[in-house]
Design a protein around this motif. Sequence first.
Motif, PDB file in Angstrom:
ATOM      1  N   ASP A 148       0.851  -1.179   0.000  1.00  0.00           N
ATOM      2  CA  ASP A 148       0.000   0.000   0.000  1.00  0.00           C
ATOM      3  C   ASP A 148       0.891   1.235   0.000  1.00  0.00           C
ATOM      4  OD1 ASP A 148      -2.411  -1.411   0.110  1.00  0.00           O
ATOM      5  OD2 ASP A 148      -2.346  -1.512   2.299  1.00  0.00           O
ATOM      6  N   PHE A 149       0.470   2.282  -0.674  1.00  0.00           N
ATOM      7  CA  PHE A 149       1.214   3.537  -0.639  1.00  0.00           C
ATOM      8  C   PHE A 149       0.223   4.682  -0.753  1.00  0.00           C
ATOM      9  CE2 PHE A 149       1.242   1.706  -4.879  1.00  0.00           C
ATOM     10  CZ  PHE A 149       0.775   2.736  -5.691  1.00  0.00           C
ATOM     11  N   LYS A 150       0.612   5.843  -0.269  1.00  0.00           N
ATOM     12  CA  LYS A 150      -0.278   7.000  -0.312  1.00  0.00           C
ATOM     13  C   LYS A 150       0.509   8.295  -0.186  1.00  0.00           C
ATOM     14  CE  LYS A 150      -2.613   5.317   3.093  1.00  0.00           C
ATOM     15  NZ  LYS A 150      -3.653   5.138   4.150  1.00  0.00           N
ATOM     16  N   VAL A 151      -0.113   9.388  -0.581  1.00  0.00           N
ATOM     17  CA  VAL A 151       0.546  10.694  -0.547  1.00  0.00           C
ATOM     18  C   VAL A 151      -0.495  11.806  -0.526  1.00  0.00           C
ATOM     19  CG1 VAL A 151       0.699  10.855  -3.052  1.00  0.00           C
ATOM     20  CG2 VAL A 151       2.287  12.152  -1.655  1.00  0.00           C
ATOM     21  N   GLN A 152      -0.192  12.870   0.183  1.00  0.00           N
ATOM     22  CA  GLN A 152      -1.017  14.058   0.158  1.00  0.00           C
ATOM     23  C   GLN A 152      -0.789  14.803  -1.154  1.00  0.00           C
ATOM     24  OE1 GLN A 152      -3.172  14.936   2.490  1.00  0.00           O
ATOM     25  NE2 GLN A 152      -2.631  13.370   4.002  1.00  0.00           N
ATOM     26  N   VAL A 153      -1.856  15.188  -1.822  1.00  0.00           N
ATOM     27  CA  VAL A 153      -1.727  15.938  -3.071  1.00  0.00           C
ATOM     28  C   VAL A 153      -1.001  17.260  -2.827  1.00  0.00           C
ATOM     29  CG1 VAL A 153      -3.030  17.182  -4.853  1.00  0.00           C
ATOM     30  CG2 VAL A 153      -3.676  14.857  -4.227  1.00  0.00           C
ATOM     31  N   ASP A 154      -1.182  17.853  -1.633  1.00  0.00           N
ATOM     32  CA  ASP A 154      -0.480  19.095  -1.309  1.00  0.00           C
ATOM     33  C   ASP A 154       1.032  18.934  -1.444  1.00  0.00           C
ATOM     34  OD1 ASP A 154      -2.947  20.107  -0.791  1.00  0.00           O
ATOM     35  OD2 ASP A 154      -2.667  20.369   1.364  1.00  0.00           O
ATOM     36  N   THR A 155       1.547  17.748  -1.077  1.00  0.00           N
ATOM     37  CA  THR A 155       2.983  17.487  -1.186  1.00  0.00           C
ATOM     38  C   THR A 155       3.426  17.530  -2.643  1.00  0.00           C
ATOM     39  OG1 THR A 155       2.927  16.094   0.777  1.00  0.00           O
ATOM     40  CG2 THR A 155       4.824  15.845  -0.664  1.00  0.00           C
ATOM     41  N   LEU A 156       2.630  16.921  -3.509  1.00  0.00           N
ATOM     42  CA  LEU A 156       2.962  16.905  -4.926  1.00  0.00           C
ATOM     43  C   LEU A 156       2.890  18.297  -5.526  1.00  0.00           C
ATOM     44  CD1 LEU A 156       0.993  13.719  -6.054  1.00  0.00           C
ATOM     45  CD2 LEU A 156       3.322  13.870  -5.180  1.00  0.00           C
ATOM     46  N   ILE A 157       1.898  19.069  -5.103  1.00  0.00           N
ATOM     47  CA  ILE A 157       1.757  20.443  -5.596  1.00  0.00           C
ATOM     48  C   ILE A 157       2.950  21.279  -5.153  1.00  0.00           C
ATOM     49  CG2 ILE A 157       0.393  22.554  -5.429  1.00  0.00           C
ATOM     50  CD1 ILE A 157      -2.114  20.780  -5.171  1.00  0.00           C
ATOM     51  N   LYS A 190      -6.302  20.631  -3.533  1.00  0.00           N
ATOM     52  CA  LYS A 190      -5.627  20.744  -2.251  1.00  0.00           C
ATOM     53  C   LYS A 190      -6.418  19.990  -1.172  1.00  0.00           C
ATOM     54  CE  LYS A 190      -3.199  25.068  -3.142  1.00  0.00           C
ATOM     55  NZ  LYS A 190      -2.928  26.447  -2.685  1.00  0.00           N
ATOM     56  N   GLY A 191      -5.684  19.290  -0.322  1.00  0.00           N
ATOM     57  CA  GLY A 191      -6.315  18.500   0.726  1.00  0.00           C
ATOM     58  C   GLY A 191      -6.655  17.085   0.321  1.00  0.00           C
ATOM     59  N   ALA A 192      -6.546  16.771  -0.977  1.00  0.00           N
ATOM     60  CA  ALA A 192      -6.851  15.421  -1.454  1.00  0.00           C
ATOM     61  C   ALA A 192      -5.684  14.473  -1.156  1.00  0.00           C
ATOM     62  CB  ALA A 192      -7.149  15.442  -2.945  1.00  0.00           C
ATOM     63  N   VAL A 193      -5.971  13.177  -1.226  1.00  0.00           N
ATOM     64  CA  VAL A 193      -4.960  12.155  -0.964  1.00  0.00           C
ATOM     65  C   VAL A 193      -4.972  11.155  -2.117  1.00  0.00           C
ATOM     66  CG1 VAL A 193      -4.185  10.330   0.599  1.00  0.00           C
ATOM     67  CG2 VAL A 193      -5.278  12.383   1.523  1.00  0.00           C
ATOM     68  N   ILE A 194      -3.784  10.792  -2.599  1.00  0.00           N
ATOM     69  CA  ILE A 194      -3.662   9.719  -3.584  1.00  0.00           C
ATOM     70  C   ILE A 194      -3.295   8.449  -2.830  1.00  0.00           C
ATOM     71  CG2 ILE A 194      -2.370   8.822  -5.549  1.00  0.00           C
ATOM     72  CD1 ILE A 194      -1.955  11.663  -6.484  1.00  0.00           C
ATOM     73  N   GLU A 195      -4.083   7.399  -3.014  1.00  0.00           N
ATOM     74  CA  GLU A 195      -3.817   6.110  -2.380  1.00  0.00           C
ATOM     75  C   GLU A 195      -3.674   5.052  -3.461  1.00  0.00           C
ATOM     76  OE1 GLU A 195      -6.674   5.128   0.566  1.00  0.00           O
ATOM     77  OE2 GLU A 195      -6.274   6.916   1.780  1.00  0.00           O
ATOM     78  N   GLY A 196      -2.749   4.119  -3.240  1.00  0.00           N
ATOM     79  CA  GLY A 196      -2.519   3.090  -4.237  1.00  0.00           C
ATOM     80  C   GLY A 196      -2.231   1.732  -3.632  1.00  0.00           C
ATOM     81  N   HIS A 197      -2.305   0.723  -4.482  1.00  0.00           N
ATOM     82  CA  HIS A 197      -2.032  -0.655  -4.071  1.00  0.00           C
ATOM     83  C   HIS A 197      -1.290  -1.348  -5.204  1.00  0.00           C
ATOM     84  CE1 HIS A 197      -2.622  -4.203  -1.599  1.00  0.00           C
ATOM     85  NE2 HIS A 197      -2.992  -4.880  -2.673  1.00  0.00           N
ATOM     86  N   LEU A 198      -0.300  -2.162  -4.852  1.00  0.00           N
ATOM     87  CA  LEU A 198       0.576  -2.820  -5.811  1.00  0.00           C
ATOM     88  C   LEU A 198       0.729  -4.282  -5.423  1.00  0.00           C
ATOM     89  CD1 LEU A 198       2.837  -2.426  -8.100  1.00  0.00           C
ATOM     90  CD2 LEU A 198       4.395  -1.976  -6.208  1.00  0.00           C
ATOM     91  N   THR A 199       0.594  -5.194  -6.372  1.00  0.00           N
ATOM     92  CA  THR A 199       0.794  -6.624  -6.128  1.00  0.00           C
ATOM     93  C   THR A 199       1.827  -7.159  -7.114  1.00  0.00           C
ATOM     94  OG1 THR A 199      -1.508  -6.888  -5.400  1.00  0.00           O
ATOM     95  CG2 THR A 199      -0.296  -8.888  -5.957  1.00  0.00           C
ATOM     96  N   LEU A 200       2.899  -7.758  -6.598  1.00  0.00           N
ATOM     97  CA  LEU A 200       3.993  -8.274  -7.426  1.00  0.00           C
ATOM     98  C   LEU A 200       3.715  -9.740  -7.752  1.00  0.00           C
ATOM     99  CD1 LEU A 200       6.928  -6.642  -5.436  1.00  0.00           C
ATOM    100  CD2 LEU A 200       5.662  -5.735  -7.394  1.00  0.00           C
ATOM    101  N   LEU A 201       3.497 -10.040  -9.009  1.00  0.00           N
ATOM    102  CA  LEU A 201       3.016 -11.353  -9.421  1.00  0.00           C
ATOM    103  C   LEU A 201       4.112 -12.323  -9.837  1.00  0.00           C
ATOM    104  CD1 LEU A 201      -0.004 -10.125 -11.573  1.00  0.00           C
ATOM    105  CD2 LEU A 201      -0.065 -10.950  -9.213  1.00  0.00           C
ATOM    106  N   LYS A 202       5.123 -11.818 -10.561  1.00  0.00           N
ATOM    107  CA  LYS A 202       6.120 -12.715 -11.130  1.00  0.00           C
ATOM    108  C   LYS A 202       7.329 -11.909 -11.556  1.00  0.00           C
ATOM    109  CE  LYS A 202       6.160 -16.646 -14.395  1.00  0.00           C
ATOM    110  NZ  LYS A 202       5.360 -17.361 -15.435  1.00  0.00           N
ATOM    111  N   LYS A 203       8.496 -12.558 -11.650  1.00  0.00           N
ATOM    112  CA  LYS A 203       9.660 -11.864 -12.178  1.00  0.00           C
ATOM    113  C   LYS A 203      10.274 -12.658 -13.324  1.00  0.00           C
ATOM    114  CE  LYS A 203      13.777 -13.277  -9.595  1.00  0.00           C
ATOM    115  NZ  LYS A 203      14.940 -12.742  -8.876  1.00  0.00           N
ATOM    116  N   PHE A 204      10.975 -11.944 -14.194  1.00  0.00           N
ATOM    117  CA  PHE A 204      11.575 -12.539 -15.382  1.00  0.00           C
ATOM    118  C   PHE A 204      13.008 -12.028 -15.521  1.00  0.00           C
ATOM    119  CE2 PHE A 204       7.072 -11.861 -16.014  1.00  0.00           C
ATOM    120  CZ  PHE A 204       6.611 -13.092 -16.444  1.00  0.00           C
ATOM    121  N   LYS A 205      13.860 -12.865 -16.094  1.00  0.00           N
ATOM    122  CA  LYS A 205      15.252 -12.495 -16.325  1.00  0.00           C
ATOM    123  C   LYS A 205      15.459 -11.838 -17.684  1.00  0.00           C
ATOM    124  CE  LYS A 205      16.963 -14.449 -12.522  1.00  0.00           C
ATOM    125  NZ  LYS A 205      17.672 -13.695 -11.463  1.00  0.00           N
TER     126      LYS A 205
END
Length: 318
Positions: free
Chosen positions: A108-117, A130-145
């Motif tokens: 999980d990751f997140k950030v205040q939009v004010d920081t980006l601005i 202003k005052g908004a929040v960006i929230e995200g989610h990441l799932t690592l499925l597989k790796k390749f060489k």
Amino acid sequence: MRRTLSFVAAGAALFFAACGNTGFKKTKSGLEYKIIAGKGNEKDSTFKAGEFVKFNVEFSVKRKGKSDTTLYTTYEGMPTYTMVDTSVRAQLSYMELIPLAKVGDSLDFKVQVDTLINRGLVNPNEIFSKGAVIEGHLTLLKKFKSEPDVNADAMAEFNLEKGKEFNTVKAYLADKKINATQTKDSLFVLVTNPGDQTMKADSGMVATIKYKGVLMKDGKVFDTNMDKSKNHDEPLTVNVGQHMVIPGWDLGLKNFGKGGKGQIFVPAFLGYGPRPNGAIPANSNLIFDIEVLDVKKDTAKKPQMPMMPQMQQGQGAH
């Protein structure tokens, strides 16, 4: 494959910084994150620079008093791929988190939009307010060489997702008893009036169109110029075959001549895929009512590299 990686890299250019939430760790660059450990990780399951990763990711903007706005998601469609980057280019983006986790982990990751601005990474607007929040989610499925291994896996995933979306559209048509014709491009077209077949809306022609776009999932109209319900009713001019519209339109319009009418049923992979667009959610199958008012030869001088149109937020697309 390079186009796929470029697209993912462009998505990763939405940067994230710290927001001070309990339970989150912080990278040296200031990005806050939380790792949810997966089960059954293999021995060689960490990610190193130059390797490739297959993953799902989504992020949205949360604003007080307003509904969330999804910026990007792959969880309802095909996963995406990119090369692992441990350089400064990856700092303050979710790409920075990949080497910190293992195959099977989620983050999980997140950030205040004010920081980006404040850092000049986004300009304040209706979405990035202003005052908004960006929230995200990441799932690592597989790796390749190697990239050939990535290409093979990506093609298999694309064919799988393409099949799912195609079958969903096909089932919808059967359920509604709509006798649409399947084209060789996996599109479905219902022609109620073919129009003038000597003036077809094919490549090299300019078509003047009235349209109504509907989400197949719930029947919601996301855009139309057939009336003023979406605040515009002027006909749309389309240079057919110039990749100025979604593939479903370029492929579907050629079934109609001047004066033609009908419907185009567009699987998501011939529409917007994982990209939300205004009122169109990611991975949406679409229906368009089409009326071709006029068709003329395209006599305009072509630019060397046609530009893709920027769709307006809140309007659908063609």
